[in-house]
Design a protein around this motif. Sequence first.
Motif, PDB file in Angstrom:
ATOM      1  N   ARG A 134       3.144   6.277   2.487  1.00 53.00           N
ATOM      2  CA  ARG A 134       2.816   7.344   3.442  1.00 53.00           C
ATOM      3  C   ARG A 134       2.189   6.761   4.709  1.00 53.00           C
ATOM      4  NH1 ARG A 134       1.511  13.064   2.865  1.00 53.00           N
ATOM      5  NH2 ARG A 134      -0.008  13.670   4.443  1.00 53.00           N
ATOM      6  N   ASP A 135       1.285   5.783   4.525  1.00 55.95           N
ATOM      7  CA  ASP A 135       0.626   5.181   5.684  1.00 55.95           C
ATOM      8  C   ASP A 135       1.616   4.399   6.544  1.00 55.95           C
ATOM      9  OD1 ASP A 135      -1.779   6.182   4.705  1.00 55.95           O
ATOM     10  OD2 ASP A 135      -2.238   4.338   3.596  1.00 55.95           O
ATOM     11  N   GLN A 136       2.519   3.681   5.901  1.00 52.75           N
ATOM     12  CA  GLN A 136       3.507   2.902   6.648  1.00 52.75           C
ATOM     13  C   GLN A 136       4.529   3.799   7.334  1.00 52.75           C
ATOM     14  OE1 GLN A 136       4.721  -0.836   4.431  1.00 52.75           O
ATOM     15  NE2 GLN A 136       3.468   0.090   2.816  1.00 52.75           N
ATOM     16  N   ASP A 179       4.337  13.746  -2.327  1.00 54.97           N
ATOM     17  CA  ASP A 179       3.246  13.632  -1.368  1.00 54.97           C
ATOM     18  C   ASP A 179       3.753  13.419   0.055  1.00 54.97           C
ATOM     19  OD1 ASP A 179       0.489  13.315  -0.532  1.00 54.97           O
ATOM     20  OD2 ASP A 179       0.845  11.151  -0.485  1.00 54.97           O
ATOM     21  N   LEU A 180       4.811  12.619   0.220  1.00 54.72           N
ATOM     22  CA  LEU A 180       5.213  12.247   1.575  1.00 54.72           C
ATOM     23  C   LEU A 180       6.407  13.040   2.113  1.00 54.72           C
ATOM     24  CD1 LEU A 180       7.956  10.325   1.258  1.00 54.72           C
ATOM     25  CD2 LEU A 180       6.255   8.635   0.555  1.00 54.72           C
ATOM     26  N   PRO A 232       2.959  11.237   8.782  1.00 51.26           N
ATOM     27  CA  PRO A 232       3.020  10.581   7.474  1.00 51.26           C
ATOM     28  C   PRO A 232       4.033  11.188   6.511  1.00 51.26           C
ATOM     29  CG  PRO A 232       1.155  12.069   7.535  1.00 51.26           C
ATOM     30  CD  PRO A 232       1.790  12.145   8.900  1.00 51.26           C
ATOM     31  N   GLU A 233       4.880  12.084   6.998  1.00 53.16           N
ATOM     32  CA  GLU A 233       5.824  12.754   6.114  1.00 53.16           C
ATOM     33  C   GLU A 233       7.241  12.681   6.675  1.00 53.16           C
ATOM     34  OE1 GLU A 233       3.332  16.274   3.883  1.00 53.16           O
ATOM     35  OE2 GLU A 233       4.033  16.683   5.921  1.00 53.16           O
ATOM     36  N   GLY A 267       0.812  -1.212   0.000  1.00 55.51           N
ATOM     37  CA  GLY A 267       0.000   0.000   0.000  1.00 55.51           C
ATOM     38  C   GLY A 267       0.844   1.260   0.000  1.00 55.51           C
ATOM     39  N   ASP A 268       0.180   2.372   0.197  1.00 56.46           N
ATOM     40  CA  ASP A 268       0.809   3.687   0.149  1.00 56.46           C
ATOM     41  C   ASP A 268       1.922   3.781   1.193  1.00 56.46           C
ATOM     42  OD1 ASP A 268       1.443   6.396   0.196  1.00 56.46           O
ATOM     43  OD2 ASP A 268      -0.638   7.023  -0.144  1.00 56.46           O
ATOM     44  N   GLU A 305       3.818   6.685   8.555  1.00 54.44           N
ATOM     45  CA  GLU A 305       3.138   7.214   9.747  1.00 54.44           C
ATOM     46  C   GLU A 305       3.209   6.207  10.898  1.00 54.44           C
ATOM     47  OE1 GLU A 305      -0.887   9.650  10.939  1.00 54.44           O
ATOM     48  OE2 GLU A 305      -0.955   8.323   9.182  1.00 54.44           O
ATOM     49  N   GLN A 306       3.141   4.922  10.580  1.00 52.98           N
ATOM     50  CA  GLN A 306       3.249   3.916  11.631  1.00 52.98           C
ATOM     51  C   GLN A 306       4.646   3.919  12.264  1.00 52.98           C
ATOM     52  OE1 GLN A 306       2.063   0.107  10.030  1.00 52.98           O
ATOM     53  NE2 GLN A 306       0.206   0.944   9.093  1.00 52.98           N
ATOM     54  N   SER A 365       4.793  10.094  -5.437  1.00 56.21           N
ATOM     55  CA  SER A 365       4.736   9.634  -4.056  1.00 56.21           C
ATOM     56  C   SER A 365       5.674  10.451  -3.172  1.00 56.21           C
ATOM     57  CB  SER A 365       5.101   8.151  -3.985  1.00 56.21           C
ATOM     58  OG  SER A 365       5.213   7.709  -2.648  1.00 56.21           O
TER      59      SER A 365
END
Length: 404
Positions: free
Chosen positions: A252-254, A296-297, A262-263, A249-250, A256-257, A293
């Motif tokens: 960005r989400d990973q 975005d991140l 998310p950046e 997946g994106d 954030e984890q 991508s």
Amino acid sequence: MSENRAVAYKGAGHVEVVDTPYPEFELKDGPGVNPANVGRKVPHGAILRTVATNICGSDQHMVRGRTTAPEGLILGHEITGEVVEVGPDVEFIKKGDIVSVPFNIACGRCRNCKDGKTGICLNVNPDRPGSAYGYVDMGGWVGGQAEYVLTPYADWNLLTFPDRDQALEKILDLTMLSDIFPTGFHGAYSAGVKPGSTVYIAGAGPVGLAAAVGAQLLGAGVVIVGDLNSDRLEQARSFGCETVDVSQGDPRDQIEQLLGVPEVECGVDAVGFEARGHGSDAGHEAPATVLNSLMDLTEAGGALGIPGLYVTGDPGGVDAAAQEGSLSIRLGLGWAKSLSFTTGQCPVMKYHRQLMQAILHDKVQIAKAVKATPIPLDEAPQAYADFDKGAARKYVLNPNGYIK
């Protein structure tokens, strides 16, 4: 002395080890040689017996048939060698020196070279600024995946190692100075990495791993590497990187984890024009994915280093636009976030002496990070095939038996 053997591109998916002429101090006609360069005298050059020469991901683009490279082109731009002959205009480089060869050929005399922009020398390629050994549209300088190779402007281009025995002991690290270590470091440096930075590197191939090592050397607080290949991600973790599997997946989400946000502050594109999609689109080529991508991140005011290769001619591009290097990039997003971008060939000479010192004094272990794997010249075709399948290795050709 007249014999030489080298790795030649023989068409999409096919390389061979061939007999080829021993170098002379003149650029001869041959596959990929610009007509304006045929007969060019090289009294300022040196002939090297190759100590180590590496297979690069950008070589792989040609071998896949994804460029306009002509059949018969002698490959190889990552070269370390021993000087066996020098031209009459060479003053400082001596026979017996062990040297690293920057992949980008530079004259040292033009305005760009004097400004340190050695990746876009004005005098070595009649087609456009910038040149390299054994590469499509780069003037036709013969590649160095060979037993012997000619290097022009030797006093300017060649980096001499201070001690022969020490150099040969650390040769698997030092051979990375010709391209991937400076290139990866350049990606991190131009992305603004500094002590404590959060960094995302797209791509866990050798350049991406070298960028990760470079970011660590610059003092990054956390280095995150993203890829589709589980073996390459494992290799990134082996020297302290966090990882993101973009097939899940994106990124960005990973991210954030991992970070709580998310950046990141700094982004590096070590993939280039054969990028694939993320998540459910991971099986499909989508050449603008990584750049979009990263925009975005990467946080507002951040920077992107882009050592990944982009080309002006790609016969295998997914559409007519991609075939001429035109991609659907969200430039508006980059503008709105005030992002900075650095693209193009790494000016190797800007970094290679300092990175050599880091290697010689045990500050980095770049060979271990990229899993340097020495092989005989005759095994180059199999190594190209394995690398194309995603092998988590950096193949180092050993054509003259220097690597024990």
